[in-house]
Structure formats: structure tokens, C-alpha cells
Design a protein around this motif. Structure first.
Motif, PDB file in Angstrom:
ATOM      1  N   ALA A   1      -9.723   3.955  -3.229  1.00 24.67           N
ATOM      2  CA  ALA A   1      -9.193   3.288  -2.024  1.00 24.67           C
ATOM      3  C   ALA A   1      -9.711   1.854  -1.850  1.00 24.67           C
ATOM      4  N   PRO A   2     -11.034   1.613  -1.907  1.00 23.61           N
ATOM      5  CA  PRO A   2     -11.489   0.217  -1.734  1.00 23.61           C
ATOM      6  C   PRO A   2     -11.003  -0.711  -2.842  1.00 23.61           C
ATOM      7  N   ILE A   3     -10.844  -0.183  -4.065  1.00 25.96           N
ATOM      8  CA  ILE A   3     -10.335  -1.039  -5.163  1.00 25.96           C
ATOM      9  C   ILE A   3      -8.897  -1.440  -4.871  1.00 25.96           C
TER      10      ILE A   3
ATOM     11  N   LEU B   1      -7.419  -1.473  -1.962  1.00 27.09           N
ATOM     12  CA  LEU B   1      -7.361  -2.313  -0.764  1.00 27.09           C
ATOM     13  C   LEU B   1      -7.725  -3.764  -1.080  1.00 27.09           C
ATOM     14  N   LEU B   2      -8.843  -3.943  -1.782  1.00 27.06           N
ATOM     15  CA  LEU B   2      -9.300  -5.311  -2.070  1.00 27.06           C
ATOM     16  C   LEU B   2      -8.379  -6.013  -3.072  1.00 27.06           C
TER      17      LEU B   2
ATOM     18  N   THR C   1     -11.326  -0.401 -11.667  1.00 25.85           N
ATOM     19  CA  THR C   1     -10.623   0.878 -11.870  1.00 25.85           C
ATOM     20  C   THR C   1     -11.133   1.557 -13.146  1.00 25.85           C
TER      21      THR C   1
ATOM     22  N   LEU D   1     -16.177  -4.861  -7.424  1.00 25.02           N
ATOM     23  CA  LEU D   1     -15.714  -4.808  -6.030  1.00 25.02           C
ATOM     24  C   LEU D   1     -16.215  -6.017  -5.244  1.00 25.02           C
TER      25      LEU D   1
ATOM     26  N   ALA E   1     -13.992  -8.738  -3.302  1.00 21.65           N
ATOM     27  CA  ALA E   1     -14.225  -9.030  -1.878  1.00 21.65           C
ATOM     28  C   ALA E   1     -14.467 -10.524  -1.672  1.00 21.65           C
TER      29      ALA E   1
ATOM     30  N   SER F   1       0.821  -1.223   0.000  1.00 25.24           N
ATOM     31  CA  SER F   1       0.000   0.000   0.000  1.00 25.24           C
ATOM     32  C   SER F   1       0.846   1.260   0.000  1.00 25.24           C
TER      33      SER F   1
ATOM     34  N   ASP G   1     -11.232 -12.434  -2.008  1.00 26.49           N
ATOM     35  CA  ASP G   1     -10.370 -12.225  -0.828  1.00 26.49           C
ATOM     36  C   ASP G   1     -10.840 -13.067   0.347  1.00 26.49           C
TER      37      ASP G   1
ATOM     38  N   ALA H   1     -12.663   7.117  -4.119  1.00 33.59           N
ATOM     39  CA  ALA H   1     -13.275   5.861  -4.556  1.00 33.59           C
ATOM     40  C   ALA H   1     -12.258   4.812  -5.007  1.00 33.59           C
TER      41      ALA H   1
END
Lengths: 268, 229
Positions: B141-143, B145-146, B191, B205, B209, B117, B212, B139
Motif C-alpha cells: 500500500a505505501p509503495i 500510494l507514494l 516492490t 520508500l 516520499a 488507485s 513527492d 506492505a
């Protein structure tokens, strides 16, 4: 105290050295360990009573390290069983790890951490609430207080081995396994090692060590086990052996009649 | 006798201790940061010259270039995190401690996610400037992160698996790349959708998730068979 009671008590407060049960420290039953079908340990049966100090002798490749790694839960027996304080090294591996301390002949510290950080890390792994105090006390004891905040990368082999000794006893283990712990130690550190073993014997805590220094091994131990090509060539009181006798065993020659008789009586 | 922490509290302490130890070691050597960061930046620059980046292609090509750079850079660091521990032997010392192997795995994954990161945080603005895309927005950030979690989950497991083999440099990417295809697709498409929203597009997303959660769960359970004899 039975092994079942020991297990039942553990979730509340795991036993440390001080309340270790008076059961056999180690019990091997026809223990076999093979790598790629090549047997290293060939059916070992042996019992070490609680509170005893055992020295394991054997030429290179005899299986000493493999035996210690098996007792430390790092190697799985191929067949047979190995119990530590009544707990099976496979079925009760997690519990065995709480009771065992292991110091290998290579120190293997975390080189980018300081000596203190290394000990604090392992204190947290064992869940010690007084980890900082234990770390400080052990660093003092192994003569590394002045280097407590230095990165281990800069340590000499002997200093790293002192740190490994401190790491091995940070949780005051009921059974301490020392695999050639004298490798790379200077005279002062060797004296420290001998004091540590003697102190554990006084506290009736079991210690198992391997060494190629036959004289030192015989001096430190109550019992001796000699492995030759994965088999027990001698198991009995250390006091009945001398350096020449161990060397005879290494060469595959029988001991004198008296020692052989005692060996037969000492083996489980 | 020392007082001891037990149960879930101990596992939690061990989890953070392993992360702290890995990050502190990495901060002091900076080897992974440097190699990963440089690789990611160089890849973005090279792709900038290699691809046709006319305005109409940007939103399609850009996300692919971004994630290829991130994933290749990540593999460098993931393999190192495990092999350094295996090579120098301390993994044995860690495994002899009464620490659940799933705790070791999850701590290694989170440690890797933190390292990757940081690289992404540095490389993303560079990407935005080079490719002239408005990608630095909340927006993303979650992409990130996952996607990063998925790469780290697969990478940690298979870097550990390959670490004990002689051909690990070859095996690590061979094992990892086929398995992270769903992550690559999900992250790139998510993205892309962020840059040019398409009505009725698949829930990328959600796919990330789900991947993961499944991979982390399976790997946490099976990690002991990977690192133990």
C-alpha cells in the motif's frame, strides 16, 4: 472607502455587492494588451464610475473580449494598468476575483454535472454559506428550476447560457462583466437578461457588457465605449449615440460635431 | 449579502469541491476509468507473454512490468483530466473564482491519485494471478500510494503545461517520462524488495516520499504560471 481600507477589511469578511465601495468601478490607464507582439488593446484610458452600466461596442477583433478578460484577471496587461473597484488586476488579482462576475459568450458549464451541481460548485468556490439557497433561487430566476437536476450535457445552447448567467451572479458581484451574453438566448431569456441589468442599475452595481446588438446595448447602458482596432473611437453617454452613429464609428468615420464634442468630454 | 467563508477554511472547502466535481464527472462518463483500466490489464497480459517468466526471474521482471503498466495507464487519465477542462473552457471559469492556484493543483493531483488507485486496486490482483507473485499484501500500500502520488504530481503539472499547445499528445509524455524516472526506479525497486527482501537495500520508500514532497511543493507554487496567462 479607500482601496487600502477595502483590502484591510477583506480577510474578515470580503465585500460583496451590497457593501461595494463608492469608488470608480473600472479605471484604465494607458492599457495595452498584445499577443505575440501584436497589439490588441492600444493604450486605453477610461473611467467607469461606480454603479453605471457600460456597453462596449466594436467590430470583430476590436478588443472587446480581450478587455473584459483583462478586467476579469484572465489576461494580463502588457503595459498600463486596469483597476476594478480600485484594485489592480495584477497586484490584487485574488481580491478582484471576489468582486467580479464574468459571463462569456460561450457558456462553458461542467457538462457532466447537473445545473444545480454547477451552481453549488461555484458557490463553494466563492465561499458562500447559503450556496444551496442561492442556487435554488437563481435556477428559479433563470427559468431552469424544472431542469435543476438534469445534466447540462443535455441542455440547449440557450439553457446553458442561462445557467452561465446564474453562475456569473451567484456571488452577487460588485462588477459584472457580460461578454456578448445575448448570444443564443431566446426572447424570454433576453428579457431576463435585460431585467438583470436593469435591476443591477437600480442597486447601483456596475455592469459592463459587450454586444453586437447595437439597439439593445444602447437601450440597456448609461455609458458607451466603442473600440475600433484596439483604440477608443467613442467614450461617453449612451444616450448621445444611435445605431447609425455606432455604425459610422465602426467604419472609421467621425461622428456628427455634437456627439464628437461629448465623446471628447466623456473619455478620461 | 451572502455570508462567506474565508481564509484556510475556504481553501479547504474549495479543495474538496474540486475533487468532488472531478470525481463526479468521471464517475458519470467513466471514460478515464475504462481507458486506463483496460490499458493496464492488457499491458499486464501482454507482458505476461512477452517476458521470460521463469520462477527465478519473476521477482525481478514482475515489478517492472507492473509499474510500466500503471504508469502508462496513468498518463492516459492524467492528460484527460486537465485537457477536458481546458478544451471545453470551464478552466477559465474556475480561474476567475478566488481560488488559489495551488489549491487547484493539489485538488487535481489528489483527484488523479484516487482515480489511478482504483485502477491499481483492480489490476493488482490480476497481476498477482498472472505472475504468480504474493504481491497483494498490506506492505504494498505505501509503495503504491507514494509511487502513484509521484506520477500524479508530475503528470498533473505537465499535462496542464502541454494542454495549451497544439502538440500536447506528443508533449505530455515527452515532458512527463523523463521526470518520473526517479519514481519508476524507486517504486520498482521498493516492490522488488518487498517480494525478495535484501538486507541493507536503499530506502526506496524514503526516496519516493522525498520526491513527492519536493515535486508537490514546487509544483503547487508554480502551477499559477502554468495555467494563467
Amino acid at each position: 472607502m479607500s482601496a487600502q481600507m477595502l483590502r484591510a477589511a477583506r480577510p474578515v469578511d470580503p465585500p460583496a455587492a451590497a457593501d461595494a465601495p463608492p469608488m470608480d468601478a473600472i479605471r484604465l490607464e494607458r492599457l495595452v494588451k498584445a499577443f505575440d507582439a501584436r497589439p490588441i488593446l492600444r493604450g486605453l484610458s477610461y473611467t467607469l464610475p461606480a454603479g453605471r452600466t457600460l456597453v462596449i461596442f466594436g467590430p470583430n477583433g476590436a478588443g472587446k473580449t480581450t478587455l473584459l478578460r483583462t478586467l476579469a484577471t484572465l489576461a494580463r496587461p502588457t503595459s498600463g494598468s486596469a483597476l476594478v473597484a480600485g484594485l489592480d488586476v495584477i497586484a490584487d488579482a485574488h481580491e478582484v476575483r471576489r468582486l467580479v462576475g464574468y459571463v462569456g459568450h460561450q457558456p462553458h458549464p461542467y457538462e457532466e454535472l447537473t445545473a444545480r451541481e454547477n451552481l453549488l460548485f461555484f458557490a463553494r468556490m466563492y465561499g458562500l454559506r447559503d450556496g444551496a439557497e442561492r442556487a435554488a433561487s437563481l435556477l428559479e430566476r433563470v427559468g431552469l428550476r424544472a431542469r435543476a437536476n438534469d445534466r447540462v450535457r443535455a441542455f440547449s445552447r440557450g439553457q446553458a447560457q442561462r445557467l452561465a448567467l446564474a453562475r456569473g451572479i451567484i456571488h452577487d458581484p460588485a462588477v459584472l462583466l457580460l461578454d456578448e451574453p445575448d448570444t443564443g438566448l431566446d426572447q424570454e431569456a433576453l428579457a431576463l437578461l435585460e431585467r438583470l441589468v436593469a435591476e443591477r442599475r437600480e442597486r447601483a452595481l456596475a455592469t459592463v457588457l459587450t454586444t453586437h446588438n447595437l439597439e439593445r446595448g444602447l437601450r440597456l447602458a448609461d455609458d458607451a465605449l466603442t473600440l475600433v482596432r484596439g483604440r477608443i473611437a467613442y467614450a461617453g453617454a449612451a444616450a448621445t449615440l444611435d445605431v447609425a452613429a455606432v455604425e459610422r464609428l465602426y467604419a472609421g468615420k467621425p461622428l456628427a460635431e455634437q456627439a464628437t464634442r461629448q465623446a471628447a468630454g466623456g473619455a478620461a | 449579502m451572502s455570508m462567506r467563508t474565508t481564509g484556510a477554511r475556504l481553501a479547504w472547502d474549495q479543495f474538496w469541491a474540486i475533487i468532488w466535481k472531478d470525481l463526479r464527472s468521471e464517475l458519470r462518463t467513466r471514460q478515464a476509468w475504462m481507458s486506463m483500466g483496460l490499458f493496464a490489464l492488457l499491458a499486464l497480459v501482454v507482458f505476461n507473454f512477452a517476458f521470460d517468466l521463469r520462477v527465478e526471474n519473476l521477482a525481478t521482471v514482475g515489478p517492472g512490468a507492473l509499474w510500466i503498466a500503471f504508469i502508462f495507464a496513468s498518463i492516459l487519465g492524467l492528460a484527460r483530466n486537465i485537457t477536458v477542462e481546458q478544451d471545453r473552457g470551464p478552466m477559465d471559469r474556475l480561474l476567475i473564482a478566488p481560488v488559489d492556484r495551488s489549491v487547484v493543483y493539489l485538488a487535481k493531483v489528489i483527484g488523479n491519485v484516487i482515480v489511478i488507485s482504483v485502477i491499481e486496486a483492480v489490476a493488482l490482483p490480476v497481476f498477482a494471478i498472472l505472475y504468480n507473485l504474493p504481491i497483494v499484501q498490506p506492505a504494498i500500500a505505501p509503495i503504491l500510494l507514494l509511487g502513484t502520488l509521484g506520477v500524479a504530481a508530475v503528470g498533473t503539472q505537465f499535462a496542464a503545461l502541454a494542454a495549451n499547445t497544439r502538440a500536447r499528445e506528443l508533449l505530455t509524455p515527452l515532458l512527463i517520462f523523463p521526470l518520473i524516472v526517479p519514481v519508476v526506479i524507486g517504486a520498482v525497486r521498493a516492490t522488488e524488495a518487498l517480494l525478495t527482501p535484501i538486507h541493507g537495500d536503499a530506502p526506496w520508500l524514503g526516496l519516493l516520499a522525498a520526491f513527492d514532497v519536493i515535486f508537490l511543493s514546487v509544483s503547487a507554487i508554480t502551477f499559477q504560471f502554468v495555467v494563467e496567462e
